[in-house]
Design a protein around this motif. Structure first.
Motif, short mmCIF file in Angstrom:
data_model
loop_
_atom_site.label_atom_id
_atom_site.label_comp_id
_atom_site.label_asym_id
_atom_site.label_seq_id
_atom_site.Cartn_x
_atom_site.Cartn_y
_atom_site.Cartn_z
N UNK A 75 56.03 -10.21 -101.56
CA UNK A 75 55.64 -8.80 -101.82
C UNK A 75 54.09 -8.63 -102.26
N UNK A 76 53.40 -7.88 -101.51
CA UNK A 76 51.98 -7.58 -101.59
C UNK A 76 51.72 -5.92 -102.31
N UNK A 77 51.81 -5.99 -103.62
CA UNK A 77 51.96 -4.83 -104.10
C UNK A 77 53.23 -3.74 -103.79
N UNK A 78 54.29 -4.48 -103.38
CA UNK A 78 55.45 -3.71 -103.13
C UNK A 78 56.37 -3.18 -104.05
N UNK A 79 56.77 -2.04 -103.60
CA UNK A 79 57.77 -1.44 -104.88
C UNK A 79 58.77 -2.08 -105.34
N UNK A 80 59.41 -1.67 -106.28
CA UNK A 80 60.54 -2.50 -106.92
C UNK A 80 61.54 -2.55 -105.80
N UNK A 81 61.71 -1.48 -105.31
CA UNK A 81 62.73 -1.16 -104.05
C UNK A 81 62.89 -2.41 -103.28
N UNK A 82 61.95 -2.83 -102.83
CA UNK A 82 61.66 -4.00 -102.05
C UNK A 82 62.26 -5.47 -102.41
N UNK A 115 45.39 -7.63 -96.74
CA UNK A 115 46.88 -7.61 -96.61
C UNK A 115 47.55 -8.68 -97.43
N UNK A 116 46.98 -9.01 -98.47
CA UNK A 116 47.63 -10.10 -99.31
C UNK A 116 47.72 -11.34 -98.82
N UNK A 117 46.82 -11.89 -97.67
CA UNK A 117 46.84 -13.12 -96.97
C UNK A 117 46.95 -14.20 -97.92
N UNK A 118 46.07 -14.19 -99.24
CA UNK A 118 45.92 -15.28 -99.95
C UNK A 118 47.27 -15.73 -100.41
N UNK A 119 48.12 -14.75 -100.68
CA UNK A 119 49.38 -15.05 -101.29
C UNK A 119 50.49 -15.97 -100.25
N UNK A 120 50.07 -16.04 -99.12
CA UNK A 120 51.05 -16.77 -98.44
C UNK A 120 50.63 -18.22 -98.18
#
Length: 424
Positions: free
Chosen positions: A38-45, A70-75
């Motif tokens: 989740x890259x700033x994704x809502x709770x629903x995700x 796109x939040x690549x660093x989180x991968x």
């Protein structure tokens, strides 16, 4: 631990996860684990993914605030903190065929990094098929240059050995605004001469590209759009019918533009220069390892499209008679022609402009010539010239040009070129 770790970045597509995750669960190869990031994704995700995880422990979710780009660093830690042999990538709004995982792993049998073909469905339901021999020596050399030419980027269509990822100097990181996120990452492998690359033209996934008119769709609307394909994708013959009915995408035109087409006396010669062995539509797809010829099965219609791409990439000067005959064909698709010129411009702006001008001088299509010229100037970052040419287009054909969002395209492209967010 599973043999294959699948990573799926998500931001705001939400309901499309129902379809994309279900397509992973349908894989014939069951030795996998899926991590949705989740890259700033809502709770629903998170709720959707955790609902899957309660029934299937192979599926998990990690949550992060919105990251850069796109939040690549989180991968990166999701890959490093794994014992998996292989890494695959899932688009949160795309679908896998049930053979996708086994096909990608088979490509890695003798390779470190692998790419397959890419099937894209437009909102109107038409299919575009993108493929290319990225390991062909001229294209690997083009990737090594500062400009970093790559024939096409795809997320779903790339798999890599985790050991190859760990061997890179840097892994996933935020791509510059001027570069595509996936392309920036894949260039790290292609430029590394120690990496063995494998390519296949056959696509085992279907992409529903975000943006354009889909930008106005809700996640629920997009899920509804995906459902017919989701229900059919694993039916016998369906994937093959998509391949046969698809238009050949722009990467082929770009491949032609990156080669010396003065050596090509026929379409098959042009294919050979692009690292492709063209087969008839009943031919068998194969793989190309580190520069081998890439077998591609094409219908008669797709060969006609390839002939158009060849003519445009060669330009009018090499063979004006052939250019006129091919480009003025009764079945010419102006949208496809413009797309090919866009891709050619990325590799050879001068030839693209020559071909655009020849639409007027050789093919009696002045409006199309100016329209193409504006788009090519955008691709080559000649933004003042693009704006001036667009003004001429608007003066001569005000009604037709009003329907073309070219001023917005200039603004967005200039923002990306200057390292600014296009939405700024």
């Amino acid at each position: 631990m599973a043999r294959t770790r699948i990573i799926c970045p998500t931001h705001d597509h939400v309901e499309t996860l129902f379809a994309s995750i279900a397509s992973v669960q349908a894989q014939r190869d069951t030795d996998w684990e899926l991590v949705v990031i989740g890259d700033g994704a809502p709770d629903r995700s998170r709720e959707i993914v955790e609902g899957f995880g309660q029934r299937d422990p192979r599926i998990s979710y990690v949550s992060h605030p919105k990251g850069e780009r796109f939040g690549e660093v989180y991968r990166d830690p999701v890959i490093r903190n794994s014992d998996a042999t292989y890494i695959c990538h899932l688009g949160d709004d795309d679908l896998w065929h049930e053979t996708h995982l086994e096909s990608m792993i088979a490509l890695l049998d003798q390779a470190d990094w692998a790419v397959s073909g890419d099937l894209r469905i437009t909102p109107a339901g038409a299919a575009t098929w993108r493929f290319g021999n990225l390991a062909h020596p001229p294209f690997r050399a083009a990737a090594a240059r500062t400009s970093g030419h790559i024939l096409f980027g795809t997320l779903n269509g790339v798999a890599v050995r985790r050991s190859a990822y760990l061997a890179l100097e840097t892994g996933w990181e935020a791509a510059p605004v001027s570069s595509g996120s996936d392309v920036f990452m894949w260039l790290k492998y292609i430029r590394n001469r120690d990496m063995r690359l494998a390519c296949s033209a056959r696509a085992t996934h279907v992409k529903f590209q975000a943006g354009g008119v889909r930008a106005a769709f809700s996640g629920a609307d997009r899920l509804i759009e995906m459902q017919p394909t989701s229900l059919r994708i694993n039916r016998p013959g369906y994937l093959e019918s998509l391949h046969r009915g698809a238009s050949v995408g722009g990467p082929l035109a770009k491949a032609f533009a990156l080669t010396d087409l003065s050596q090509a006396q026929s379409l098959d010669d042009a294919f050979t220069l692009a690292g492709i062995r063209a087969l008839d539509q009943d031919g068998m797809f194969g793989e190309a390892l580190d520069g081998d010829m890439l077998p591609v099965a094409l219908t008669h219609r797709q060969r006609d499209q390839a002939r158009l791409a060849w003519a445009l990439a060669a330009g009018p000067e090499l063979a004006p008679g052939r250019f006129r005959a091919v480009v003025r064909g009764d079945r010419r698709d102006d949208g496809l022609l413009l797309h090919y010129l866009d891709m050619i411009a990325q590799a050879n702006g001068q030839v693209a402009l020559q071909s655009a001008d020849a639409l007027h001088t050789l093919c009696d299509a002045p409006f199309l010539a100016l329209h193409a010229r504006v788009r090519i100037l955008i691709q080559t970052a000649a933004f003042e010239a693009a704006a001036a040419t667009l003004s001429e287009l608007e003066r001569r054909w005000p009604a037709a040009s009003a329907r073309l969002p070219l001023r917005e395209a200039i603004r967005r492209a200039q923002a990306r070129h200057e390292g600014r967010s296009p939405v700024a």
